[in-house]
Design a protein around this motif. Structure first.
Motif, PDB file in Angstrom:
ATOM      1  N   LYS A   1       8.814  78.240 -25.125  1.00 44.30           N
ATOM      2  CA  LYS A   1       8.797  77.328 -24.058  1.00 44.30           C
ATOM      3  C   LYS A   1       8.350  77.830 -22.650  1.00 44.30           C
ATOM      4  O   LYS A   1       8.743  78.923 -22.360  1.00 44.30           O
ATOM      5  CB  LYS A   1      10.159  76.631 -23.971  1.00 44.30           C
ATOM      6  CG  LYS A   1      10.545  75.941 -25.300  1.00 44.30           C
ATOM      7  CD  LYS A   1      12.115  75.508 -25.208  1.00 44.30           C
ATOM      8  CE  LYS A   1      12.635  74.781 -26.535  1.00 44.30           C
ATOM      9  NZ  LYS A   1      14.065  74.313 -26.302  1.00 44.30           N
ATOM     10  N   PRO A   2       7.483  77.082 -21.880  1.00 40.74           N
ATOM     11  CA  PRO A   2       7.310  77.356 -20.587  1.00 40.74           C
ATOM     12  C   PRO A   2       8.394  77.659 -19.970  1.00 40.74           C
ATOM     13  O   PRO A   2       9.800  77.227 -20.077  1.00 40.74           O
ATOM     14  CB  PRO A   2       6.634  76.373 -20.031  1.00 40.74           C
ATOM     15  CG  PRO A   2       6.256  75.395 -21.296  1.00 40.74           C
ATOM     16  CD  PRO A   2       7.123  75.686 -22.279  1.00 40.74           C
ATOM     17  N   LEU A   3       8.528  78.478 -18.616  1.00 34.37           N
ATOM     18  CA  LEU A   3       9.557  78.784 -17.986  1.00 34.37           C
ATOM     19  C   LEU A   3      10.076  77.716 -17.148  1.00 34.37           C
ATOM     20  O   LEU A   3       9.205  76.634 -16.908  1.00 34.37           O
ATOM     21  CB  LEU A   3       9.238  79.661 -16.815  1.00 34.37           C
ATOM     22  CG  LEU A   3       8.712  81.328 -17.488  1.00 34.37           C
ATOM     23  CD1 LEU A   3       8.431  82.347 -16.242  1.00 34.37           C
ATOM     24  CD2 LEU A   3       9.918  81.764 -18.238  1.00 34.37           C
ATOM     25  N   SER A   4      11.301  77.611 -16.667  1.00 40.77           N
ATOM     26  CA  SER A   4      11.721  76.529 -16.010  1.00 40.77           C
ATOM     27  C   SER A   4      11.073  76.655 -14.510  1.00 40.77           C
ATOM     28  O   SER A   4      10.528  77.642 -14.302  1.00 40.77           O
ATOM     29  CB  SER A   4      13.363  76.674 -15.783  1.00 40.77           C
ATOM     30  OG  SER A   4      13.579  77.638 -15.116  1.00 40.77           O
TER      31      SER A   4
ATOM     32  N   SER B   1     -13.367  85.772  -8.646  1.00 45.17           N
ATOM     33  CA  SER B   1     -12.184  84.888  -9.071  1.00 45.17           C
ATOM     34  C   SER B   1     -10.907  84.844  -8.468  1.00 45.17           C
ATOM     35  O   SER B   1     -10.425  85.836  -7.819  1.00 45.17           O
ATOM     36  CB  SER B   1     -12.056  85.337 -10.467  1.00 45.17           C
ATOM     37  OG  SER B   1     -13.123  85.399 -11.578  1.00 45.17           O
ATOM     38  N   LYS B   2     -10.230  83.610  -8.241  1.00 41.99           N
ATOM     39  CA  LYS B   2      -8.948  83.547  -7.799  1.00 41.99           C
ATOM     40  C   LYS B   2      -7.959  83.508  -8.822  1.00 41.99           C
ATOM     41  O   LYS B   2      -8.167  83.157  -9.666  1.00 41.99           O
ATOM     42  CB  LYS B   2      -9.289  82.302  -6.929  1.00 41.99           C
ATOM     43  CG  LYS B   2      -9.995  82.076  -5.656  1.00 41.99           C
ATOM     44  CD  LYS B   2     -10.160  80.667  -4.939  1.00 41.99           C
ATOM     45  CE  LYS B   2     -10.886  80.659  -3.857  1.00 41.99           C
ATOM     46  NZ  LYS B   2     -10.815  79.606  -2.939  1.00 41.99           N
ATOM     47  N   ILE B   3      -6.746  84.047  -8.038  1.00 39.26           N
ATOM     48  CA  ILE B   3      -5.475  83.962  -9.038  1.00 39.26           C
ATOM     49  C   ILE B   3      -5.094  82.751  -9.329  1.00 39.26           C
ATOM     50  O   ILE B   3      -4.873  81.837  -8.068  1.00 39.26           O
ATOM     51  CB  ILE B   3      -4.861  85.090  -8.706  1.00 39.26           C
ATOM     52  CG1 ILE B   3      -5.080  86.498  -8.360  1.00 39.26           C
ATOM     53  CG2 ILE B   3      -3.336  84.797  -9.395  1.00 39.26           C
ATOM     54  CD1 ILE B   3      -5.493  86.953  -9.938  1.00 39.26           C
ATOM     55  N   VAL B   4      -5.319  82.190 -10.400  1.00 42.21           N
ATOM     56  CA  VAL B   4      -4.648  80.912 -10.686  1.00 42.21           C
ATOM     57  C   VAL B   4      -3.673  80.676 -11.749  1.00 42.21           C
ATOM     58  O   VAL B   4      -3.404  81.653 -12.507  1.00 42.21           O
ATOM     59  CB  VAL B   4      -5.898  79.800 -11.034  1.00 42.21           C
ATOM     60  CG1 VAL B   4      -6.812  79.673  -9.883  1.00 42.21           C
ATOM     61  CG2 VAL B   4      -6.567  80.066 -12.412  1.00 42.21           C
ATOM     62  N   SER B   5      -2.753  79.846 -11.745  1.00 40.29           N
ATOM     63  CA  SER B   5      -1.817  79.697 -12.849  1.00 40.29           C
ATOM     64  C   SER B   5      -2.366  79.395 -14.252  1.00 40.29           C
ATOM     65  O   SER B   5      -3.361  78.541 -14.266  1.00 40.29           O
ATOM     66  CB  SER B   5      -0.809  78.773 -12.478  1.00 40.29           C
ATOM     67  OG  SER B   5       0.162  78.622 -13.549  1.00 40.29           O
ATOM     68  N   THR B   6      -2.102  80.608 -15.174  1.00 37.48           N
ATOM     69  CA  THR B   6      -2.571  80.155 -16.352  1.00 37.48           C
ATOM     70  C   THR B   6      -1.465  80.093 -17.524  1.00 37.48           C
ATOM     71  O   THR B   6      -1.171  80.699 -18.678  1.00 37.48           O
ATOM     72  CB  THR B   6      -3.502  81.316 -16.857  1.00 37.48           C
ATOM     73  OG1 THR B   6      -2.859  82.689 -16.791  1.00 37.48           O
ATOM     74  CG2 THR B   6      -4.641  81.164 -16.219  1.00 37.48           C
ATOM     75  N   ALA B   7      -0.325  79.548 -16.920  1.00 37.03           N
ATOM     76  CA  ALA B   7       1.066  79.603 -17.706  1.00 37.03           C
ATOM     77  C   ALA B   7       1.113  78.862 -18.790  1.00 37.03           C
ATOM     78  O   ALA B   7       1.983  77.947 -19.036  1.00 37.03           O
ATOM     79  CB  ALA B   7       2.199  79.511 -16.685  1.00 37.03           C
TER      80      ALA B   7
END
Length: 271
Positions: free
Chosen positions: A81-84, A262-268
């Protein structure tokens, strides 16, 4: 006489043309340095599952980013599950602090963090280069792995082996098999087992005889070999007191070639 000379010629060509298991292993280790250099250009995700005897399985998902020439591992999921939201904010805060820290370090290429990282890489290379000295190798056969032919190399500890540095001493307590791709001399699979107790960290941890390690890797983008799967069966002790019996399973996925712009983006995403 003609037939005899022809037979001698064929036999000699076969003998001198055939590579020994040691030759194959040395070649694979030489090419691994180039492979590791290419691997630095990739980011990826992995899921680590840990099951201790008598307890349930715990899983954690991670995203590995490239920050200023070094990997950074970020937690992105727990038990599938994804983090809260609060945990995500905490991870993003840690990431931002690390980016700021490494940006400052980039202005000083001789800083301690960079030196420590390069020291670790040098130690890993030294450990690999010790392998041909530590083992007797023989070709145990050939197998197709993922549709490609590979040598099967049996590795047994070499009698009388004296390690050139302390960490390499553990090699004398391991044996196993390595599958080496015949076209590219890369390790496709590795199955290893401890033959005696191995101690770590000034005897704060011990790995018992019979613990196993399995490793697989695959070709990515037609240019680099990267980890695909790791299995570890642990039987040991922590701090010489707590008995630990556990299985660790790590699966790697979503390899992406990192671009310097590249830019750091969320890949969560949950792996």
């Amino acid at each position: 006489m003609i037939r005899f000379l022809a037979l001698v010629t064929i036999t000699t060509a076969a003998l001198f043309g055939q590579q020994s298991a040691l030759d194959i292993m040395k070649r694979s280790i030489e090419l691994e340095a180039r492979n590791r250099q290419r691997a630095k250009d990739y980011t990826y995700q992995f899921v680590e599952s840990t099951t201790e005897a008598g307890s349930s399985t715990r899983t954690k998902g991670y995203d590995v980013l490239a920050l200023y020439g070094r990997p950074y591992t970020r937690l992105i999921a727990k038990d599938g599950k994804p983090l809260s939201e609060s945990e995500q904010r905490k991870q993003e805060s840690r990431l931002q602090k690390e980016m700021d820290k490494r940006k400052r370090e980039a202005e000083n290429p001789n800083g301690s963090e960079r030196r420590d990282y390069e020291k670790q890489r040098a130690e890993a290379r030294r450990f690999l280069n010790e392998i041909p000295r530590a083992f007797d190798f023989r070709i145990a056969g050939e197998e197709n792995v993922s549709g490609k032919p590979a040598w099967v190399i049996q590795a047994e500890p070499k009698p009388g082996y004296q390690p050139s540095f302390s960490r390499a001493g553990m090699l004398s307590k391991l044996h196993g098999r390595i599958w080496v791709d015949k076209a590219e001399y890369q390790w496709v699979k590795l199955d290893a087992e401890t033959t005696d107790t191995i101690s770590f960290g000034l005897f704060l941890a011990r790995l018992a005889r019979g613990s196993t390690f399995r490793f697989e890797q695959r070709r990515v983008n037609g240019e680099v070999w990267l980890p695909a799967h790791v299995e570890i069966a642990i039987d040991g002790r922590l701090a010489l007191v707590k008995r630990v019996r556990a299985g660790v399973d790590i699966t790697y996925s979503n390899y992406r070639k990192f671009q310097t712009d590249s830019k750091i983006v969320s890949t969560a995403t949950v792996p």
